[in-house]
Design a protein around this motif. Structure first.
Motif, PDB file in Angstrom:
ATOM      1  N   VAL A  66     -14.028  -7.515 -53.702  1.00 40.81           N
ATOM      2  CA  VAL A  66     -14.485  -8.515 -52.736  1.00 40.81           C
ATOM      3  C   VAL A  66     -14.412  -9.898 -53.388  1.00 40.81           C
ATOM      4  O   VAL A  66     -14.547 -10.033 -54.606  1.00 40.81           O
ATOM      5  N   TYR A  67     -14.200 -10.877 -52.553  1.00 35.79           N
ATOM      6  CA  TYR A  67     -14.060 -12.263 -53.023  1.00 35.79           C
ATOM      7  C   TYR A  67     -14.878 -13.139 -52.083  1.00 35.79           C
ATOM      8  O   TYR A  67     -14.550 -13.242 -50.898  1.00 35.79           O
ATOM      9  N   TYR A  68     -15.933 -13.730 -52.620  1.00 39.38           N
ATOM     10  CA  TYR A  68     -16.774 -14.595 -51.792  1.00 39.38           C
ATOM     11  C   TYR A  68     -16.619 -16.044 -52.235  1.00 39.38           C
ATOM     12  O   TYR A  68     -16.542 -16.329 -53.439  1.00 39.38           O
ATOM     13  N   LEU A  69     -16.611 -16.917 -51.247  1.00 41.69           N
ATOM     14  CA  LEU A  69     -16.672 -18.352 -51.519  1.00 41.69           C
ATOM     15  C   LEU A  69     -18.068 -18.805 -51.113  1.00 41.69           C
ATOM     16  O   LEU A  69     -18.500 -18.556 -49.982  1.00 41.69           O
ATOM     17  N   VAL A  70     -18.767 -19.428 -52.050  1.00 40.98           N
ATOM     18  CA  VAL A  70     -20.146 -19.850 -51.799  1.00 40.98           C
ATOM     19  C   VAL A  70     -20.226 -21.372 -51.930  1.00 40.98           C
ATOM     20  O   VAL A  70     -19.579 -21.950 -52.804  1.00 40.98           O
ATOM     21  N   ASN A  71     -21.002 -21.989 -51.060  1.00 38.99           N
ATOM     22  CA  ASN A  71     -21.308 -23.409 -51.230  1.00 38.99           C
ATOM     23  C   ASN A  71     -22.678 -23.501 -51.907  1.00 38.99           C
ATOM     24  O   ASN A  71     -23.712 -23.332 -51.265  1.00 38.99           O
ATOM     25  N   LYS A  72     -22.634 -23.706 -53.222  1.00 41.82           N
ATOM     26  CA  LYS A  72     -23.881 -23.687 -54.005  1.00 41.82           C
ATOM     27  C   LYS A  72     -24.697 -24.959 -53.748  1.00 41.82           C
ATOM     28  O   LYS A  72     -24.208 -26.067 -53.938  1.00 41.82           O
ATOM     29  N   PRO A  73     -25.960 -24.782 -53.367  1.00 39.79           N
ATOM     30  CA  PRO A  73     -26.811 -25.962 -53.248  1.00 39.79           C
ATOM     31  C   PRO A  73     -27.303 -26.402 -54.625  1.00 39.79           C
ATOM     32  O   PRO A  73     -27.280 -25.630 -55.583  1.00 39.79           O
ATOM     33  N   ARG A  74     -27.768 -27.627 -54.688  1.00 43.00           N
ATOM     34  CA  ARG A  74     -28.422 -28.134 -55.895  1.00 43.00           C
ATOM     35  C   ARG A  74     -29.632 -27.259 -56.222  1.00 43.00           C
ATOM     36  O   ARG A  74     -30.281 -26.738 -55.300  1.00 43.00           O
ATOM     37  N   GLY A  75     -29.938 -27.038 -57.511  1.00 40.37           N
ATOM     38  CA  GLY A  75     -31.145 -26.301 -57.873  1.00 40.37           C
ATOM     39  C   GLY A  75     -30.961 -24.795 -57.934  1.00 40.37           C
ATOM     40  O   GLY A  75     -31.922 -24.072 -58.171  1.00 40.37           O
ATOM     41  N   VAL A  76     -29.727 -24.334 -57.705  1.00 41.99           N
ATOM     42  CA  VAL A  76     -29.435 -22.893 -57.775  1.00 41.99           C
ATOM     43  C   VAL A  76     -28.638 -22.652 -59.049  1.00 41.99           C
ATOM     44  O   VAL A  76     -27.697 -23.395 -59.341  1.00 41.99           O
ATOM     45  N   VAL A  77     -29.041 -21.618 -59.830  1.00 42.42           N
ATOM     46  CA  VAL A  77     -28.332 -21.365 -61.093  1.00 42.42           C
ATOM     47  C   VAL A  77     -27.134 -20.455 -60.865  1.00 42.42           C
ATOM     48  O   VAL A  77     -27.132 -19.636 -59.948  1.00 42.42           O
ATOM     49  N   THR A  78     -26.129 -20.623 -61.736  1.00 43.66           N
ATOM     50  CA  THR A  78     -24.891 -19.856 -61.582  1.00 43.66           C
ATOM     51  C   THR A  78     -24.956 -18.512 -62.289  1.00 43.66           C
ATOM     52  O   THR A  78     -24.117 -17.657 -62.051  1.00 43.66           O
ATOM     53  N   THR A  79     -25.934 -18.317 -63.150  1.00 46.82           N
ATOM     54  CA  THR A  79     -26.029 -17.035 -63.847  1.00 46.82           C
ATOM     55  C   THR A  79     -26.507 -15.943 -62.870  1.00 46.82           C
ATOM     56  O   THR A  79     -27.083 -16.248 -61.829  1.00 46.82           O
ATOM     57  N   ALA A  80     -26.269 -14.679 -63.260  1.00 43.17           N
ATOM     58  CA  ALA A  80     -26.646 -13.573 -62.374  1.00 43.17           C
ATOM     59  C   ALA A  80     -28.170 -13.417 -62.309  1.00 43.17           C
ATOM     60  O   ALA A  80     -28.730 -13.081 -61.273  1.00 43.17           O
ATOM     61  N   LYS A  81     -28.832 -13.671 -63.441  1.00 39.70           N
ATOM     62  CA  LYS A  81     -30.306 -13.567 -63.487  1.00 39.70           C
ATOM     63  C   LYS A  81     -30.837 -14.792 -64.194  1.00 39.70           C
ATOM     64  O   LYS A  81     -30.203 -15.294 -65.118  1.00 39.70           O
ATOM     65  N   ASP A  82     -31.987 -15.261 -63.766  1.00 38.38           N
ATOM     66  CA  ASP A  82     -32.555 -16.422 -64.447  1.00 38.38           C
ATOM     67  C   ASP A  82     -33.929 -16.072 -64.981  1.00 38.38           C
ATOM     68  O   ASP A  82     -34.826 -15.722 -64.211  1.00 38.38           O
ATOM     69  N   PRO A  83     -34.112 -16.150 -66.311  1.00 38.02           N
ATOM     70  CA  PRO A  83     -35.416 -15.806 -66.900  1.00 38.02           C
ATOM     71  C   PRO A  83     -36.529 -16.677 -66.330  1.00 38.02           C
ATOM     72  O   PRO A  83     -37.680 -16.247 -66.250  1.00 38.02           O
ATOM     73  N   GLN A  84     -36.197 -17.896 -65.897  1.00 34.28           N
ATOM     74  CA  GLN A  84     -37.232 -18.783 -65.339  1.00 34.28           C
ATOM     75  C   GLN A  84     -37.474 -18.543 -63.850  1.00 34.28           C
ATOM     76  O   GLN A  84     -38.237 -19.269 -63.224  1.00 34.28           O
ATOM     77  N   GLY A  85     -36.778 -17.552 -63.295  1.00 39.96           N
ATOM     78  CA  GLY A  85     -37.034 -17.183 -61.904  1.00 39.96           C
ATOM     79  C   GLY A  85     -36.499 -18.156 -60.867  1.00 39.96           C
ATOM     80  O   GLY A  85     -36.911 -18.129 -59.702  1.00 39.96           O
ATOM     81  N   ARG A  86     -35.561 -19.008 -61.265  1.00 36.71           N
ATOM     82  CA  ARG A  86     -34.988 -19.936 -60.281  1.00 36.71           C
ATOM     83  C   ARG A  86     -33.997 -19.182 -59.395  1.00 36.71           C
ATOM     84  O   ARG A  86     -33.471 -18.141 -59.771  1.00 36.71           O
ATOM     85  N   PRO A  87     -33.721 -19.718 -58.200  1.00 34.25           N
ATOM     86  CA  PRO A  87     -32.782 -19.017 -57.314  1.00 34.25           C
ATOM     87  C   PRO A  87     -31.391 -18.950 -57.949  1.00 34.25           C
ATOM     88  O   PRO A  87     -30.976 -19.886 -58.631  1.00 34.25           O
ATOM     89  N   THR A  88     -30.701 -17.831 -57.728  1.00 36.27           N
ATOM     90  CA  THR A  88     -29.369 -17.660 -58.322  1.00 36.27           C
ATOM     91  C   THR A  88     -28.308 -17.619 -57.228  1.00 36.27           C
ATOM     92  O   THR A  88     -28.583 -17.220 -56.095  1.00 36.27           O
ATOM     93  N   VAL A  89     -27.121 -17.984 -57.613  1.00 42.15           N
ATOM     94  CA  VAL A  89     -26.003 -17.995 -56.676  1.00 42.15           C
ATOM     95  C   VAL A  89     -25.675 -16.556 -56.226  1.00 42.15           C
ATOM     96  O   VAL A  89     -25.273 -16.324 -55.088  1.00 42.15           O
ATOM     97  N   VAL A  90     -25.902 -15.596 -57.126  1.00 42.53           N
ATOM     98  CA  VAL A  90     -25.613 -14.195 -56.803  1.00 42.53           C
ATOM     99  C   VAL A  90     -26.526 -13.699 -55.668  1.00 42.53           C
ATOM    100  O   VAL A  90     -26.123 -12.878 -54.847  1.00 42.53           O
ATOM    101  N   ALA A  91     -27.748 -14.247 -55.619  1.00 39.85           N
ATOM    102  CA  ALA A  91     -28.690 -13.812 -54.577  1.00 39.85           C
ATOM    103  C   ALA A  91     -28.305 -14.347 -53.196  1.00 39.85           C
ATOM    104  O   ALA A  91     -28.880 -13.935 -52.188  1.00 39.85           O
TER     105      ALA A  91
END
Ligand code: URA
Length: 245
Positions: A66-91
């Motif tokens: 599968v190939y998804y194109l995402v429009n990432k908003p500001r404040g979203v991290v690109t990593t799969a998981k964020d230790p600080q609990g910030r929203p991720t692009v994968v979610a």
């Protein structure tokens, strides 16, 4: 000959390479390979496992990819998981199958990012030798960038990890730049602008190689069409990426 799988020309036709006749022509011309070996007319492919290329460009024939194109908003991290609990692009995309981001955008950068489970294409796009173009719209502090600032950005600026490659830079309105680069260094656009004394106020990626989408809203995603997957594969091949076999 392996009589499992589907006829190669049928698979290529379903992916948008033209009629079956046209696809037979591509095969006869030796332009199609299966698992690194030039395919012959009559070849069959197992779409779940075989790696097919046309003119050296990987073709996503596997239905599990599968190939998804995402429009990432500001404040979203690109990593799969964020230790600080910030929203991720994968979610932002469906959780199954598991996908990962191709390259990264800074926390404060907005715009287009690809997510896929196709490791081959992802590695090819992210590999430094590939040089797929990425285009950014940049709002800078300090107003209009001077002609000499623009020239520096275009010719290459000295950063602590070396001089940047020539870039395409336009200033559609004072303090707004359209910058196209083909390197992928960490915080590159921010550092380039900073080097000409304009800190970045807002940074939006608007194109990745042949892929752009003005209608995708921040936080939204869509699947790439098969034409887009093919175009990406072609861009990778055209940029000189040597696919490991
Ligand atoms: N350049 C940057 O400075 N940041 C990004 O996120 C992408 C390119």
């Amino acid at each position: 000959m392996d009589d499992e799988g589907e006829r190669l020309q049928k698979v290529l036709a379903s992916l948008g390479f033209g009629s079956r006749r046209t696809c037979e022509g591509l095969i006869a011309e030796g332009r199609v390979s299966i698992n690194g070996v030039v395919a012959v007319l009559g070849a069959r492919v197992r779409t779940d496992t075989d790696a097919v290329t046309v003119d050296g460009a990987p073709v996503g024939v596997r239905p599990d990819l599968v190939y998804y194109l995402v429009n990432k908003p500001r404040g979203v991290v690109t990593t799969a998981k964020d230790p600080q609990g910030r929203p991720t692009v994968v979610a932002l995309v469906p959780s199954e199958p598991r996908v990962f981001p191709v390259g990264r955008l800074d926390l404060d950068t907005e715009g287009l990012i690809l997510l896929t489970n196709d490791g081959t294409l992802a590695n090819a796009i992210a590999h430094p030798s590939t040089g797929i173009e990425k285009e950014y719209l940049v709002e800078v502090h300090g107003g209009r960038v001077s002609p000499s600032g623009l020239r520096h950005l275009r010719d290459g600026v000295e950063l602590e990890d070396g001089r940047t490659a020539p870039a395409r830079v336009a200033q559609p309105s004072p303090g707004v730049l359209r910058i196209t680069i083909h390197e992928g260094r960490n915080r590159q656009v921010r550092r380039m602008c900073s080097a000409v004394n304009h800190e970045v106020r807002r940074l939006v990626r608007v194109r990745i190689g042949p892929i752009s989408d003005r209608r995708l809203s921040p936080g939204d995603w869509r699947e790439l069409s098969s034409d887009e997957v093919i175009a990406l594969g072609r861009a990778v091949a055209a940029s000189g990426y040597d696919q490991p076999t």
